[in-house]
Design a protein around this motif. Structure first.
Motif, PDB file in Angstrom:
ATOM      1  N   ARG A   1       0.847  -1.186   0.000  1.00  0.00           N
ATOM      2  CA  ARG A   1       0.000   0.000   0.000  1.00  0.00           C
ATOM      3  C   ARG A   1       0.887   1.242   0.000  1.00  0.00           C
ATOM      4  O   ARG A   1       1.965   1.244   0.589  1.00  0.00           O
ATOM      5  CB  ARG A   1      -0.935   0.011   1.205  1.00  0.00           C
ATOM      6  N   THR A   2       0.401   2.307  -0.613  1.00  0.00           N
ATOM      7  CA  THR A   2       1.179   3.534  -0.739  1.00  0.00           C
ATOM      8  C   THR A   2       0.460   4.701  -0.072  1.00  0.00           C
ATOM      9  O   THR A   2      -0.742   4.881  -0.250  1.00  0.00           O
ATOM     10  CB  THR A   2       1.434   3.875  -2.223  1.00  0.00           C
ATOM     11  N   ILE A   3       1.206   5.478   0.696  1.00  0.00           N
ATOM     12  CA  ILE A   3       0.690   6.665   1.367  1.00  0.00           C
ATOM     13  C   ILE A   3       1.477   7.871   0.866  1.00  0.00           C
ATOM     14  O   ILE A   3       2.719   7.848   0.840  1.00  0.00           O
ATOM     15  CB  ILE A   3       0.851   6.581   2.894  1.00  0.00           C
ATOM     16  N   TYR A   4       0.763   8.929   0.496  1.00  0.00           N
ATOM     17  CA  TYR A   4       1.414  10.193   0.149  1.00  0.00           C
ATOM     18  C   TYR A   4       1.052  11.257   1.180  1.00  0.00           C
ATOM     19  O   TYR A   4      -0.120  11.511   1.441  1.00  0.00           O
ATOM     20  CB  TYR A   4       1.001  10.651  -1.250  1.00  0.00           C
ATOM     21  N   PHE A   5       2.079  11.850   1.772  1.00  0.00           N
ATOM     22  CA  PHE A   5       1.908  12.987   2.666  1.00  0.00           C
ATOM     23  C   PHE A   5       1.977  14.261   1.829  1.00  0.00           C
ATOM     24  O   PHE A   5       2.926  14.446   1.061  1.00  0.00           O
ATOM     25  CB  PHE A   5       3.009  13.014   3.726  1.00  0.00           C
ATOM     26  N   ILE A   6       0.982  15.126   1.986  1.00  0.00           N
ATOM     27  CA  ILE A   6       0.943  16.378   1.231  1.00  0.00           C
ATOM     28  C   ILE A   6       1.249  17.532   2.183  1.00  0.00           C
ATOM     29  O   ILE A   6       0.473  17.807   3.105  1.00  0.00           O
ATOM     30  CB  ILE A   6      -0.429  16.584   0.557  1.00  0.00           C
ATOM     31  N   SER A   7       2.388  18.185   1.967  1.00  0.00           N
ATOM     32  CA  SER A   7       2.815  19.261   2.862  1.00  0.00           C
ATOM     33  C   SER A   7       3.829  20.147   2.149  1.00  0.00           C
ATOM     34  O   SER A   7       4.918  19.683   1.821  1.00  0.00           O
ATOM     35  CB  SER A   7       3.445  18.671   4.128  1.00  0.00           C
ATOM     36  N   PRO A   8       3.490  21.415   1.898  1.00  0.00           N
ATOM     37  CA  PRO A   8       4.448  22.282   1.188  1.00  0.00           C
ATOM     38  C   PRO A   8       5.741  22.502   1.954  1.00  0.00           C
ATOM     39  O   PRO A   8       6.820  22.536   1.373  1.00  0.00           O
ATOM     40  CB  PRO A   8       3.668  23.591   0.998  1.00  0.00           C
ATOM     41  N   LYS A   9       5.661  22.633   3.276  1.00  0.00           N
ATOM     42  CA  LYS A   9       6.856  22.969   4.055  1.00  0.00           C
ATOM     43  C   LYS A   9       7.720  21.762   4.395  1.00  0.00           C
ATOM     44  O   LYS A   9       8.840  21.935   4.877  1.00  0.00           O
ATOM     45  CB  LYS A   9       6.455  23.693   5.344  1.00  0.00           C
TER      46      LYS A   9
ATOM     47  N   LYS B   1       8.253   0.697   8.080  1.00  0.00           N
ATOM     48  CA  LYS B   1       8.547  -0.555   8.770  1.00  0.00           C
ATOM     49  C   LYS B   1       7.343  -1.502   8.752  1.00  0.00           C
ATOM     50  O   LYS B   1       7.494  -2.704   8.972  1.00  0.00           O
ATOM     51  CB  LYS B   1       8.966  -0.275  10.210  1.00  0.00           C
ATOM     52  N   PHE B   2       6.137  -0.928   8.521  1.00  0.00           N
ATOM     53  CA  PHE B   2       4.930  -1.748   8.442  1.00  0.00           C
ATOM     54  C   PHE B   2       4.663  -2.197   6.997  1.00  0.00           C
ATOM     55  O   PHE B   2       3.624  -2.796   6.728  1.00  0.00           O
ATOM     56  CB  PHE B   2       3.726  -0.961   8.955  1.00  0.00           C
ATOM     57  N   GLY B   3       5.563  -1.881   6.076  1.00  0.00           N
ATOM     58  CA  GLY B   3       5.412  -2.318   4.695  1.00  0.00           C
ATOM     59  C   GLY B   3       4.749  -1.323   3.776  1.00  0.00           C
ATOM     60  O   GLY B   3       4.493  -1.630   2.606  1.00  0.00           O
ATOM     61  N   PHE B   4       4.466  -0.114   4.261  1.00  0.00           N
ATOM     62  CA  PHE B   4       3.865   0.901   3.406  1.00  0.00           C
ATOM     63  C   PHE B   4       4.937   1.566   2.552  1.00  0.00           C
ATOM     64  O   PHE B   4       6.050   1.839   3.018  1.00  0.00           O
ATOM     65  CB  PHE B   4       3.170   1.986   4.245  1.00  0.00           C
ATOM     66  N   ASN B   5       4.590   1.848   1.297  1.00  0.00           N
ATOM     67  CA  ASN B   5       5.428   2.707   0.460  1.00  0.00           C
ATOM     68  C   ASN B   5       5.047   4.154   0.752  1.00  0.00           C
ATOM     69  O   ASN B   5       3.860   4.477   0.835  1.00  0.00           O
ATOM     70  CB  ASN B   5       5.208   2.398  -1.023  1.00  0.00           C
ATOM     71  N   ILE B   6       6.029   5.018   0.888  1.00  0.00           N
ATOM     72  CA  ILE B   6       5.768   6.390   1.314  1.00  0.00           C
ATOM     73  C   ILE B   6       6.239   7.384   0.258  1.00  0.00           C
ATOM     74  O   ILE B   6       7.332   7.243  -0.309  1.00  0.00           O
ATOM     75  CB  ILE B   6       6.486   6.706   2.642  1.00  0.00           C
ATOM     76  N   GLY B   7       5.417   8.393   0.013  1.00  0.00           N
ATOM     77  CA  GLY B   7       5.796   9.485  -0.874  1.00  0.00           C
ATOM     78  C   GLY B   7       5.382  10.818  -0.284  1.00  0.00           C
ATOM     79  O   GLY B   7       4.574  10.876   0.651  1.00  0.00           O
ATOM     80  N   PHE B   8       5.952  11.890  -0.815  1.00  0.00           N
ATOM     81  CA  PHE B   8       5.597  13.243  -0.390  1.00  0.00           C
ATOM     82  C   PHE B   8       5.258  14.093  -1.611  1.00  0.00           C
ATOM     83  O   PHE B   8       5.934  14.004  -2.646  1.00  0.00           O
ATOM     84  CB  PHE B   8       6.765  13.912   0.348  1.00  0.00           C
ATOM     85  N   ILE B   9       4.232  14.912  -1.469  1.00  0.00           N
ATOM     86  CA  ILE B   9       3.963  15.970  -2.434  1.00  0.00           C
ATOM     87  C   ILE B   9       4.219  17.274  -1.695  1.00  0.00           C
ATOM     88  O   ILE B   9       3.527  17.600  -0.730  1.00  0.00           O
ATOM     89  CB  ILE B   9       2.511  15.918  -2.961  1.00  0.00           C
ATOM     90  N   THR B  10       5.244  17.998  -2.123  1.00  0.00           N
ATOM     91  CA  THR B  10       5.694  19.173  -1.389  1.00  0.00           C
ATOM     92  C   THR B  10       5.936  20.331  -2.346  1.00  0.00           C
ATOM     93  O   THR B  10       5.742  20.208  -3.564  1.00  0.00           O
ATOM     94  CB  THR B  10       6.948  18.845  -0.566  1.00  0.00           C
ATOM     95  N   ALA B  11       6.344  21.465  -1.801  1.00  0.00           N
ATOM     96  CA  ALA B  11       6.571  22.648  -2.622  1.00  0.00           C
ATOM     97  C   ALA B  11       7.853  22.509  -3.428  1.00  0.00           C
ATOM     98  O   ALA B  11       8.761  21.752  -3.066  1.00  0.00           O
ATOM     99  CB  ALA B  11       6.640  23.887  -1.736  1.00  0.00           C
ATOM    100  N   SER B  12       7.925  23.236  -4.515  1.00  0.00           N
ATOM    101  CA  SER B  12       9.152  23.259  -5.301  1.00  0.00           C
ATOM    102  C   SER B  12      10.146  24.216  -4.660  1.00  0.00           C
ATOM    103  O   SER B  12       9.782  25.068  -3.855  1.00  0.00           O
ATOM    104  CB  SER B  12       8.853  23.707  -6.740  1.00  0.00           C
ATOM    105  N   GLY B  13      11.417  24.048  -4.993  1.00  0.00           N
ATOM    106  CA  GLY B  13      12.451  24.899  -4.419  1.00  0.00           C
ATOM    107  C   GLY B  13      13.775  24.686  -5.108  1.00  0.00           C
ATOM    108  O   GLY B  13      13.928  23.798  -5.957  1.00  0.00           O
TER     109      GLY B  13
ATOM    110  N   TYR C   1      -3.963   9.430   0.858  1.00  0.00           N
ATOM    111  CA  TYR C   1      -3.331  10.751   0.864  1.00  0.00           C
ATOM    112  C   TYR C   1      -3.598  11.379   2.233  1.00  0.00           C
ATOM    113  O   TYR C   1      -4.735  11.341   2.725  1.00  0.00           O
ATOM    114  CB  TYR C   1      -3.894  11.631  -0.252  1.00  0.00           C
ATOM    115  N   TYR C   2      -2.558  11.943   2.804  1.00  0.00           N
ATOM    116  CA  TYR C   2      -2.634  12.455   4.176  1.00  0.00           C
ATOM    117  C   TYR C   2      -2.295  13.940   4.175  1.00  0.00           C
ATOM    118  O   TYR C   2      -1.248  14.358   3.676  1.00  0.00           O
ATOM    119  CB  TYR C   2      -1.639  11.691   5.051  1.00  0.00           C
ATOM    120  N   VAL C   3      -3.202  14.741   4.723  1.00  0.00           N
ATOM    121  CA  VAL C   3      -2.976  16.180   4.882  1.00  0.00           C
ATOM    122  C   VAL C   3      -3.185  16.538   6.338  1.00  0.00           C
ATOM    123  O   VAL C   3      -4.182  16.129   6.948  1.00  0.00           O
ATOM    124  CB  VAL C   3      -3.921  17.015   4.000  1.00  0.00           C
ATOM    125  N   ARG C   4      -2.262  17.303   6.882  1.00  0.00           N
ATOM    126  CA  ARG C   4      -2.370  17.752   8.272  1.00  0.00           C
ATOM    127  C   ARG C   4      -2.573  19.265   8.283  1.00  0.00           C
ATOM    128  O   ARG C   4      -1.717  20.026   7.832  1.00  0.00           O
ATOM    129  CB  ARG C   4      -1.103  17.380   9.036  1.00  0.00           C
TER     130      ARG C   4
END
Length: 370
Positions: A3-11, A39-51, A96-99
């Motif tokens: 399973r894949t989770i994407y964290f969405i956070s510009p900073k 460690k639980f087997g999740f694939n992790i990605g981030f969508i963040t700001a450009s820089g 997709y995870y947004v905080r």
């Protein structure tokens, strides 16, 4: 199937970069959580700001630099916004995870609903659900979309008071999962100074954090030493006044931004962590202080009223009461309370335990969405 989770956070790009700059507690929390979830087997990605800075290339995460920072009508914003929509479409993640970040959360939820995917939205602090704050900062059309997002996404509250507000004010049930803390090896520190040492950690800003209150207290407690840590993140004039005032006081040191990997040595050297914020979500700083055996004095945030129960946490509303509380603690032996503080965090808030709760949430959510 992975399973894949994407964290969405510009900073969070600041935390992923070679030079973390002004990365804050929210970004650190998501980065720690992402590492644990791997460690639980999740694939992790981030969508963040450009820089322009170089991102860490350790191969653990896939990173898309396409998250808008500020809304506007410029060509650059339109291009960035279209790149953001494209990344949501192409990544095709399970979750997709947004905080916090209400505007980004609303747009993400709208797009994901069209793509038949779902959002996990974490309440960052009370401003995300305080109706007076929301109606004073956002338009009614936007709030209609925001309230719909609260009712359609999977909502994570960080405290019982947030869960209660969601339930009573919006008719929304949430899953309560607090922040977690990276447990570092215990370090004993013997100060050569006999004066109480008070630490303040946060972004230098007026709207929420209010470091000016610490300086007001420091002026009246010349025998107590204070250290102010955090990046300048507010109005230029306000930040300039804070730095100028701090430098003018003999018992105050302004240390600026401290790398998250180096912050624990600051907590170890402190007797107290002072929180002067008008509101919070679930402060990482409380956990970091306690696991380093520093006590907490909070001006307004009550930690779900738990501070009243614990001898390693104190709530003192207003500058006068906070000053009196610090002066009282300066004359006490705090060693026993400090030991209980570390034990409490280890038993209740280790990041590995919190990640386990999130892993269960994502697994249950997957069953619900499929």
């Amino acid at each position: 199937m992975d399973r894949t989770i994407y964290f969405i956070s510009p900073k969070i790009r600041e935390f992923l970069s070679e030079d973390p700059g002004s990365a804050g507690g929210a970004e650190r929390q998501q980065y720690l959580l992402a590492n644990e979830l791997r460690k639980f087997g999740f694939n992790i990605g981030f969508i963040t700001a450009s820089g322009n800075d170089q991102l860490r290339s350790d191969g653990k995460f896939e990173v898309w630099e396409s998250c808008p920072v500020k809304a506007g009508f410029s060509i650059s914003f339109v291009v960035e916004f279209l790149k953001f929509l494209h990344s949501l479409y192409v990544t095709d993640a399970d979750y997709y995870y947004v905080r916090g970040l209400p505007r980004i959360a609303v747009v993400t939820n709208l797009v994901l609903s069209l793509l038949n995917r779902s959002l996990v939205y974490c309440i960052a602090n009370e401003s995300n659900i305080n109706q007076k704050y929301l109606y004073s900062h956002y338009s009614k059309p936007f709030l209609w979309a925001y309230f719909w997002m609260l009712s359609s996404a999977t909502i994570v509250s960080q405290t019982e008071s947030q869960a209660k507000s969601l339930r009573e004010d919006y008719g929304v049930d949430s899953v309560t999962i607090p922040n977690g803390c990276e447990i570092t090896p215990e370090v004993e520190f013997e100060s050569s100074s006999k004066s109480l040492h008070v630490l303040w950690v946060g972004r230098i800003q007026r709207e929420q954090k209010r470091p000016d209150r610490l300086l007001d207290i420091a002026e009246e407690l010349p025998d107590v030493s204070f250290e102010l840590i955090g990046p300048l993140d507010g109005e230029d004039a306000y930040c300039d006044r804070i730095v100028s005032r701090a430098n003018s006081l003999e018992n105050v040191v302004y240390s600026g931004f401290v790398d998250p990997d180096d912050i624990y040595s600051k907590y170890v050297e402190a007797d107290l962590l002072l929180n002067t914020s008008d509101y919070e979500g679930f402060p990482n700083t409380f956990l970091e202080a306690w696991q380093s055996k520093a006590l907490v004095v909070s001006m307004y945030y009550s930690f779900d009223n738990k501070l009243k129960k614990f001898k390693f946490g104190h709530q003192a509303p207003g500058i006068k009461k906070t000053k009196e509380e610090i002066a009282k603690l300066a004359n006490k032996n705090l060693s026993e309370s400090k030991g209980r503080a570390r034990e409490y965090v280890i038993n209740n808030y280790s990041i590995s335990n919190i990640a386990n709760e999130y892993a269960e949430l994502f697994t249950q959510s997957s069953d619900k969405w499929t």
